[in-house]
Design a protein around this motif. Structure first.
Motif, mmCIF file in Angstrom:
data_model
loop_
_atom_site.group_PDB
_atom_site.id
_atom_site.type_symbol
_atom_site.label_atom_id
_atom_site.label_comp_id
_atom_site.label_asym_id
_atom_site.label_seq_id
_atom_site.Cartn_x
_atom_site.Cartn_y
_atom_site.Cartn_z
ATOM 1 N N LEU A 35 5.294 4.045 4.201
ATOM 2 C CA LEU A 35 5.442 3.641 2.808
ATOM 3 C C LEU A 35 6.264 4.653 2.001
ATOM 4 N N LEU A 36 6.158 5.931 2.388
ATOM 5 C CA LEU A 36 6.767 7.005 1.599
ATOM 6 C C LEU A 36 8.203 7.328 2.018
ATOM 7 N N ILE A 37 8.689 6.676 3.085
ATOM 8 C CA ILE A 37 10.030 6.994 3.595
ATOM 9 C C ILE A 37 11.095 6.855 2.519
ATOM 10 N N VAL A 38 11.028 5.788 1.737
ATOM 11 C CA VAL A 38 12.058 5.536 0.726
ATOM 12 C C VAL A 38 11.789 6.295 -0.573
ATOM 13 N N PHE A 97 -6.176 10.313 -2.367
ATOM 14 C CA PHE A 97 -6.467 10.700 -3.756
ATOM 15 C C PHE A 97 -5.737 11.989 -4.133
ATOM 16 N N VAL A 98 -5.794 12.987 -3.249
ATOM 17 C CA VAL A 98 -5.116 14.267 -3.520
ATOM 18 C C VAL A 98 -3.618 14.052 -3.712
ATOM 19 N N ALA A 99 -3.016 13.224 -2.856
ATOM 20 C CA ALA A 99 -1.578 12.967 -2.970
ATOM 21 C C ALA A 99 -1.234 12.208 -4.245
ATOM 22 N N ALA A 100 -2.102 11.280 -4.653
ATOM 23 C CA ALA A 100 -1.827 10.468 -5.841
ATOM 24 C C ALA A 100 -1.807 11.295 -7.119
ATOM 25 N N GLY A 151 2.397 -3.175 14.687
ATOM 26 C CA GLY A 151 3.797 -3.554 14.530
ATOM 27 C C GLY A 151 4.166 -3.943 13.110
ATOM 28 N N PHE A 152 3.269 -4.676 12.439
ATOM 29 C CA PHE A 152 3.608 -5.237 11.139
ATOM 30 C C PHE A 152 3.515 -4.217 10.014
ATOM 31 N N ALA A 153 2.429 -3.424 10.012
ATOM 32 C CA ALA A 153 2.190 -2.510 8.900
ATOM 33 C C ALA A 153 3.315 -1.483 8.698
ATOM 34 N N PRO A 154 3.713 -0.714 9.735
ATOM 35 C CA PRO A 154 4.765 0.278 9.500
ATOM 36 C C PRO A 154 6.124 -0.346 9.200
ATOM 37 N N ALA A 155 6.354 -1.571 9.701
ATOM 38 C CA ALA A 155 7.658 -2.199 9.473
ATOM 39 C C ALA A 155 7.820 -2.679 8.030
ATOM 40 N N ILE A 156 6.717 -3.125 7.387
ATOM 41 C CA ILE A 156 6.852 -3.586 6.001
ATOM 42 C C ILE A 156 6.745 -2.430 5.012
ATOM 43 N N GLY A 157 6.345 -1.243 5.501
ATOM 44 C CA GLY A 157 6.192 -0.092 4.614
ATOM 45 C C GLY A 157 7.426 0.221 3.787
ATOM 46 N N PRO A 158 8.614 0.389 4.411
ATOM 47 C CA PRO A 158 9.820 0.694 3.622
ATOM 48 C C PRO A 158 10.177 -0.396 2.621
ATOM 49 N N THR A 159 10.017 -1.671 3.016
ATOM 50 C CA THR A 159 10.329 -2.776 2.099
ATOM 51 C C THR A 159 9.392 -2.759 0.896
ATOM 52 N N LEU A 160 8.088 -2.641 1.171
ATOM 53 C CA LEU A 160 7.102 -2.599 0.093
ATOM 54 C C LEU A 160 7.315 -1.367 -0.778
ATOM 55 N N GLY A 161 7.593 -0.221 -0.132
ATOM 56 C CA GLY A 161 7.829 1.008 -0.883
ATOM 57 C C GLY A 161 9.027 0.886 -1.814
ATOM 58 N N GLY A 162 10.118 0.322 -1.305
ATOM 59 C CA GLY A 162 11.304 0.136 -2.138
ATOM 60 C C GLY A 162 11.038 -0.787 -3.313
ATOM 61 N N TRP A 163 10.248 -1.843 -3.077
ATOM 62 C CA TRP A 163 9.930 -2.787 -4.149
ATOM 63 C C TRP A 163 9.065 -2.120 -5.214
ATOM 64 N N VAL A 164 8.044 -1.359 -4.785
ATOM 65 C CA VAL A 164 7.152 -0.680 -5.736
ATOM 66 C C VAL A 164 7.929 0.335 -6.567
ATOM 67 N N LEU A 165 8.837 1.079 -5.939
ATOM 68 C CA LEU A 165 9.605 2.109 -6.649
ATOM 69 C C LEU A 165 10.537 1.516 -7.694
ATOM 70 N N PHE A 167 9.630 -0.489 -9.809
ATOM 71 C CA PHE A 167 8.799 -0.705 -10.994
ATOM 72 C C PHE A 167 8.214 0.578 -11.572
ATOM 73 N N GLY A 168 8.074 1.611 -10.739
ATOM 74 C CA GLY A 168 7.417 2.794 -11.268
ATOM 75 C C GLY A 168 7.554 4.007 -10.374
ATOM 76 N N SER A 169 6.658 4.984 -10.552
ATOM 77 C CA SER A 169 6.704 6.279 -9.878
ATOM 78 C C SER A 169 6.267 6.174 -8.420
ATOM 79 N N TRP A 170 6.641 7.188 -7.629
ATOM 80 C CA TRP A 170 6.202 7.271 -6.237
ATOM 81 C C TRP A 170 4.682 7.386 -6.136
ATOM 82 N N ARG A 171 4.034 7.857 -7.208
ATOM 83 C CA ARG A 171 2.567 7.968 -7.172
ATOM 84 C C ARG A 171 1.893 6.600 -7.024
ATOM 85 N N MET A 172 2.584 5.554 -7.459
ATOM 86 C CA MET A 172 2.039 4.202 -7.323
ATOM 87 C C MET A 172 1.807 3.837 -5.861
#
Length: 475
Positions: A35-38, A97-100, A151-165, A167-172
């Motif tokens: 999720l954090l790659i992007v 929590f610590v990272a957030a 297979g599915f979870a790590p592959a959608i991580g970058p897409t979901l991460g890019g979409w979330v970013l 809208f807001g901060s990496w903390r999201m």
């Protein structure tokens, strides 16, 4: 479902409920891994750090995983499965929590390490529990469902991460994962039962130290190659330290009456084959998922979100196919399934070697989807075939060993393919930042090397096919 005979003294449990609890936990942990790659650029901006320092957000996660996974076999023998899963899930939630809320990069890094400590225990523990509570003739189907998450979870991580970013901060990214992690912890508390037998295993501190130095040193070396090169002093020293420590670790395990990681698993001919094939599989998976975003962003000038979209068809294909691969495994064994999987890796290498800067992304997405379809025939079927060849007492050691060497395979694959790409580009145009044309050639040559790995896997798969479909476990 019924408990296995050897667990008659353990409390009653519902295998389906435990399966759901374990798979959801694995999905959240693996989603978080990519999720954090992007998000590295905004992290660099917020904390005023350079790319080399920011990369430790992912490197530290990988290293902690690699250090913890080999030790899980000992932990599974020593502690109850419920208590261990509670600890793993609790660590993951605490790290999230610590990272957030991290006020500095140090705390972000600490949060990632705590997260990885939990995730590193969770994966081999999940496989050990499921392979213990389900009979051999259902393991393929069950592990196929696990493959869906892996297979599915790590592959959608970058897409979901890019979409979330957008809208807001990496903390999201962490605040989204946190409630899921807490819910999983609650589910473990209420629904998880102890399903494994404990043994009075002593903690061998020298073994743990050697394991940490050995596996950690090698993983650190391989993860540093992409940025520093194969011959950098840092890489050479880390490789030497890791190799010597790993050699001493293996010698000590062979001498101990109760080793923390039992290398007796390699007495099984099937297991000896599935470990190198598993390493090749992860090298192709992680390597391809690294090269394609580099191609989209550095050659075509695309965005991180576009990179994630390119990987999405593969995630869907792998997630959809994994349960079917498991059922095919239960009915026919691993033979033709694994041969077909590696054949698809060879075939899909050709379009990637021939791609150009203007190749339609839709076409590349379809090719990647076919490649991931093949990987779904390899990931869990290989693990299950190897574990099925082992006696019950070696299942924790078999899963820990398999997961550890797959991590190493992914690191080596990424280091090899990225270094081939950059080395080729620099050889064509020796500039600090090679132009897109030179990088394009580098990407093609890197995929050609990936094709050679695919052929090696295909040859090993033909050897596996000649072995009995249901090997007799060797005591």
């Amino acid at each position: 479902m019924q408990q296995p005979e050897h667990s008659a003294a353990l409390p009653a449990y519902n295998g389906t409920v435990i399966l759901i609890v374990l798979i959801t936990g694995a999905f959240v942990a693996l989603l978080n891994q990519t999720l954090l790659i992007v998000a590295l650029p905004p992290v660099m901006e917020d904390f005023s750090i350079d790319a080399n320092k920011a990369q430790w957000v992912t490197t530290a996660y990988l290293l902690t995983n690699g250090i913890l996974i080999p030790i899980t076999a000992f932990l599974i023998d020593r502690f109850s499965s419920r208590r261990l899963l509670m600890a793993a899930s609790g660590l993951f939630a605490a790290g999230t929590f610590v990272a957030a809320v991290a006020p500095s990069f140090f705390f972000l890094l600490a949060g990632r390490v705590i997260q990885a400590a939990g995730a590193g225990m969770m994966m081999p523990l999940m496989q050990t529990i499921l392979l213990t509570i389900f009979p051999v003739n259902r393991r393929g189907s069950v592990m196929g469902l696990v493959g869906l998450a892996i297979g599915f979870a790590p592959a959608i991580g970058p897409t979901l991460g890019g979409w979330v970013l957008s809208f807001g901060s990496w903390r999201m990214l962490f605040t989204i994962v946190l409630p899921l992690a807490v819910l999983h912890l609650i589910a473990v508390f209420f629904f998880m039962k102890n399903v494994t037998q404990q043994r009075p295993v002593r903690i061998d501190l020298p073994s743990i130290a050697l394991s940490t130095l050995g596996f950690g040193g090698l993983l650190y070396a391989f993860s540093s190659i992409g940025g520093e090169g194969w011959l950098s002093p840092n890489v050479l020293v880390s490789t030497a330290v890791g190799a010597v420590a790993l050699f001493l670790f293996i010698r000590r395990q062979l001498a101990l009456e109760t080793p923390i990681l039992n290398f007796g698993v390699f007495r099984s001919g099937v297991y000896r084959l599935i470990v190198p094939m598993g390493m090749i599989t992860f090298a192709l998976l992680i390597g391809t998922e690294t090269l394609l975003p580099l191609y989209v962003q550095n050659v075509r000038g695309g965005t991180a979100f576009e990179s994630g979209l390119l990987l999405l068809p593969g995630a869907i294909a792998m997630g959809a196919m994994s349960p079917f691969s498991g059922r095919i495994f239960d009915r026919f064994g691993a033979g033709w399934l694994v041969v077909t999987g590696f054949a698809l890796q060879v075939v899909t290498t050709v379009p990637f070697v021939m791609m150009k800067p203007d190749t339609p992304l839709v076409l590349l997405g379809l090719v990647f989807g076919l490649r991931m379809l093949g990987l779904s025939m390899l990931m869990m079927p290989l693990s299950t075939a190897g574990i099925n060849s082992l006696p019950s007492r070696l299942i924790p050691h078999g899963t820990a060993m398999d997961n550890t060497f797959r991590q190493i395979g992914g690191s080596i694959g990424t280091a090899l393919l990225v270094s081939v790409m950059t080395g080729t580009a620099v050889a064509i145009q020796p500039l600090p930042d090679p132009p897109p044309d030179a990088l394009m050639t580098g990407v093609r040559v890197a995929f050609l090397v990936g094709g050679i790995l695919s052929v090696a896997g295909f040859i090993l798969a033909l050897r596996l096919k000649k072995l009995p479909a249901a090997a007799t476990p060797e005591e």
